[in-house]
Design an enzyme around this catalytic site. Structure first.
Site, PDB file in Angstrom:
ATOM      1  N   ASP A  27       0.814  -1.225   0.000  1.00 53.28           N
ATOM      2  CA  ASP A  27       0.000   0.000   0.000  1.00 53.28           C
ATOM      3  C   ASP A  27       0.843   1.268   0.000  1.00 53.28           C
ATOM      4  O   ASP A  27       0.424   2.294  -0.525  1.00 53.28           O
ATOM      5  CB  ASP A  27      -0.995   0.000   1.160  1.00 53.28           C
ATOM      6  CG  ASP A  27      -0.342  -0.074   2.525  1.00 53.28           C
ATOM      7  OD1 ASP A  27       0.670  -0.785   2.666  1.00 53.28           O
ATOM      8  OD2 ASP A  27      -0.848   0.568   3.456  1.00 53.28           O
ATOM      9  N   GLU A  50       9.972 -10.452  -2.047  1.00 52.25           N
ATOM     10  CA  GLU A  50      10.936  -9.351  -2.168  1.00 52.25           C
ATOM     11  C   GLU A  50      12.374  -9.832  -2.282  1.00 52.25           C
ATOM     12  O   GLU A  50      13.203  -9.188  -2.941  1.00 52.25           O
ATOM     13  CB  GLU A  50      10.796  -8.410  -0.966  1.00 52.25           C
ATOM     14  CG  GLU A  50       9.509  -7.605  -0.935  1.00 52.25           C
ATOM     15  CD  GLU A  50       8.346  -8.313  -0.270  1.00 52.25           C
ATOM     16  OE1 GLU A  50       7.255  -7.721  -0.160  1.00 52.25           O
ATOM     17  OE2 GLU A  50       8.537  -9.496   0.138  1.00 52.25           O
ATOM     18  N   GLY A 460      20.047 -33.103  -1.847  1.00 54.70           N
ATOM     19  CA  GLY A 460      20.499 -32.339  -0.686  1.00 54.70           C
ATOM     20  C   GLY A 460      21.654 -31.402  -0.978  1.00 54.70           C
ATOM     21  O   GLY A 460      21.941 -31.062  -2.127  1.00 54.70           O
ATOM     22  N   GLU A 464      27.774 -28.990   1.540  1.00 55.26           N
ATOM     23  CA  GLU A 464      27.774 -29.100   2.998  1.00 55.26           C
ATOM     24  C   GLU A 464      28.163 -30.519   3.436  1.00 55.26           C
ATOM     25  O   GLU A 464      28.838 -30.702   4.463  1.00 55.26           O
ATOM     26  CB  GLU A 464      26.393 -28.742   3.563  1.00 55.26           C
ATOM     27  CG  GLU A 464      25.801 -27.441   3.042  1.00 55.26           C
ATOM     28  CD  GLU A 464      26.612 -26.211   3.407  1.00 55.26           C
ATOM     29  OE1 GLU A 464      27.595 -26.329   4.160  1.00 55.26           O
ATOM     30  OE2 GLU A 464      26.255 -25.120   2.933  1.00 55.26           O
TER      31      GLU A 464
END
Length: 557
Positions: A27, A50, A460, A464
């Site tokens: 808004d 965003e 996955g 890592e």
């Protein structure tokens, strides 16, 4: 001339080459979106969130020179701030515009929605101050001067800037200058003359001149000048992995990537033993330096930065790197090329029934990439796999090498595809990264853009796993039916999807992708515990650096 503040801001954005603005309506920015709608030459692209919009603006800016992001106050802009910080880390100019509450409400410190309801309207700007080169809150009195100041800073510093546009301000009429934004940046004449003289003196004495490029060679617009210098003076050159493919990796004088002790013998010798090294302000992190083992010849280095040049121990402020290189090009003598040549790549042919492997996959992908392509490689397996491959000339290679935020490249592909619609855009992204920003596939389909997306399904976070927790559940992700998502996100059928588990299947898919005239989504099925050779080394080294000699990696070894 007279125009509204919103019109003036949009006029300036189009002057600096921005044709698309990414964001999410709210808004506090709807009044500005009405002005965007009426603006010729600039289109608003609504994103799924965003953060994705920030990534898209970043990808767009890497090809167009600048990008624009529109959010609403508080909840919207804080959702985007990770992407804005990434643009700051990677030296990408993005104009962050947030629709703010009405100026009268801020001045009265009224508690409003999308705030902490404490009357504090400085907190959001304080957050963005950490990651932007300039910030402003637009008012009737300051609009013209502040808009020009902030946009000029964005383009000169090659970093994001932040503009708060209160919702009751954008329709106010102001007196605006007719002249376009002045983005010229001339060097201080005496400083430039002294720097050129010093650089030529170092060059004339050199027996082993060399170039070393990092990402700022692209950001500062030095690429073409460096190409000319290599051609005229036959200068061997290397790049950091964070500056991959800015100069051709198939040229006879390219000696490879420089990574400190992780370099090839040839690249290490050319860079560390150079007696006149020209480089573009390299920023060494553990990833691109062999864990900080770089060793540049400081006394013989010409360091080009945004507004200064450092030669040896002498820093010349107020010197434009482009101007310095142009003077060098005019005055350095031509030199015939030497016999230095890179070996030709071995021929590659598919083993039809062989399962896909990381070692063979990236060799094949490097051959699929063509001159002029835009290649986006997600942090982790994709980036490490492609970094080891020499790519075709004139490829634009994009990865979040320093910031390393996973999920960046999918929405960034939206940005690059809009920035350069005539180019082919190839995205390589792992399943774990894709799950963070998967919604933006719907925007690519809605806008009928046509990238080729390679989704690496290895169940996955492979990078890592090689750092810690090879078989731990925390490195697993849910196994989506990725190739079916295009049909979920679009009813138009304007896409091609495929799977490949073997090299033969991959060849068949690549043949279709090469002639596809629609978004192409290819799911590649790989062993969860397979990885490129460089990642297998990088993972354990990272664990040692992060956790130390008594860390958990020793217990799990």
């Amino acid at each position: 001339m007279q125009m509204t503040i919103g019109q003036f801001l949009l006029k300036r954005l189009t002057e600096i080459g921005i044709e698309h603005m990414f964001g999410v309506p709210g808004d506090y920015n709807l009044q500005f979106l009405e002005q965007v709608k009426a603006c010729d030459g600039l289109q608003f692209v609504g994103n799924c969130n965003e953060l994705n919009a920030a990534y898209a603006a970043d990808g767009y800016a890497r090809l167009k020179g600048a990008g624009a992001l529109l959010t609403t106050y508080g909840v919207g802009e804080l959702s985007a701030i990770c992407g804005v910080a990434g643009a700051a880390a990677e030296h990408v100019p993005v104009v962050c515009i947030t629709g703010a509450p009405p100026l009268h409400a801020m001045e009265q410190r009224l508690p409003l929605h999308h705030t902490l309801a404490d009357g504090n309207y400085d907190d959001m700007m304080i957050c963005f101050r950490q990651f932007t080169a300039a910030q402003t809150r637009i008012t009737f009195a300051n609009a013209v001067g502040e808009i020009d100041r902030v946009l000029t800073t964005c383009l000169r510093e090659k970093k994001p800037v932040y503009i708060q546009l209160p919702s009751d301000v954008s329709y106010l009429t102001v007196e605006a200058p007719d002249a376009p934004l002045d983005l010229s940046f001339a060097s201080d004449p005496r400083q430039l003359e002294a720097a050129v003289e010093h650089a030529l003196r170092l060059w004339s004495q050199a027996k082993r001149p060399a170039l070393l490029t990092d990402m700022d060679a692209d950001r500062l617009g030095l690429r073409h000048l460096m190409v000319e210098l290599v051609g005229k003076a036959a200068v061997p050159y290397a790049s950091l992995t964070t500056g991959k493919a800015i100069l051709s990796e198939t040229h006879a004088l390219w000696v490879g990537h420089y990574l400190g002790e992780g370099s090839s013998v040839e690249a290490k010798a050319w860079i560390e033993e150079s007696d006149c090294l020209i480089t573009t302000a390299p920023r060494f992190i553990e990833f691109n330096s062999g864990h900080f083992t770089q060793n540049l010849p400081k006394d013989h280095t010409i360091m080009l930065a945004g507004h200064s040049v450092t030669i040896g121990s002498v820093r010349y402020e107020g010197v434009n790197a482009q101007e310095l290189l142009r003077h060098l090009l005019q005055q350095v003598p031509e030199r015939a090329g030497d016999n230095h040549r890179r070996l030709e790549e071995e021929a590659w042919s598919p083993q039809a029934d062989a399962p896909l492997t990381q070692e063979r996959l990236w060799q094949r992908m490097a051959r699929f990439i063509k001159a002029g392509d835009t290649v986006l490689a997600e942090s982790g397996t994709s980036n490490i796999g492609l970094t080891s491959q020499a790519l075709a000339p004139d490829v634009t290679y994009i990865s979040a090498n320093i910031w390393g935020s996973i999920g960046y490249t999918l929405p960034a592909t939206l940005g690059t595809a809009l920035a350069a619609p005539d180019r082919r855009h190839l995205l390589f992204i792992g399943d774990g990264s894709f799950q963070l920003t998967a919604q933006e596939l719907s925007t690519l389909l809605r806008l009928e853009l046509k990238p080729i997306i390679f989704l690496l399904n290895n169940r996955g976070y492979t990078i890592e796993r090689y750092i810690l927790g090879m078989q731990e559940a925390y490195n697993d992700v849910a196994n989506w039916k990725y190739a079916e998502l295009a049909g979920v996100f679009s009813e138009k059928g304007n896409f091609l999807t495929a799977h490949a588990r073997t090299e033969g299947e991959l060849e068949a898919v690549l043949e279709k992708a090469a002639v596809s005239n629609a978004l192409t989504f290819i799911e590649l099925h790989l062993d969860p515990f397979d990885a490129p050779a460089a990642l297998k080394k990088f993972g354990p080294a990272t664990a040692e650096f992060d956790y130390g000699p008594l860390g958990p990696q020793r217990l799990s070894a």
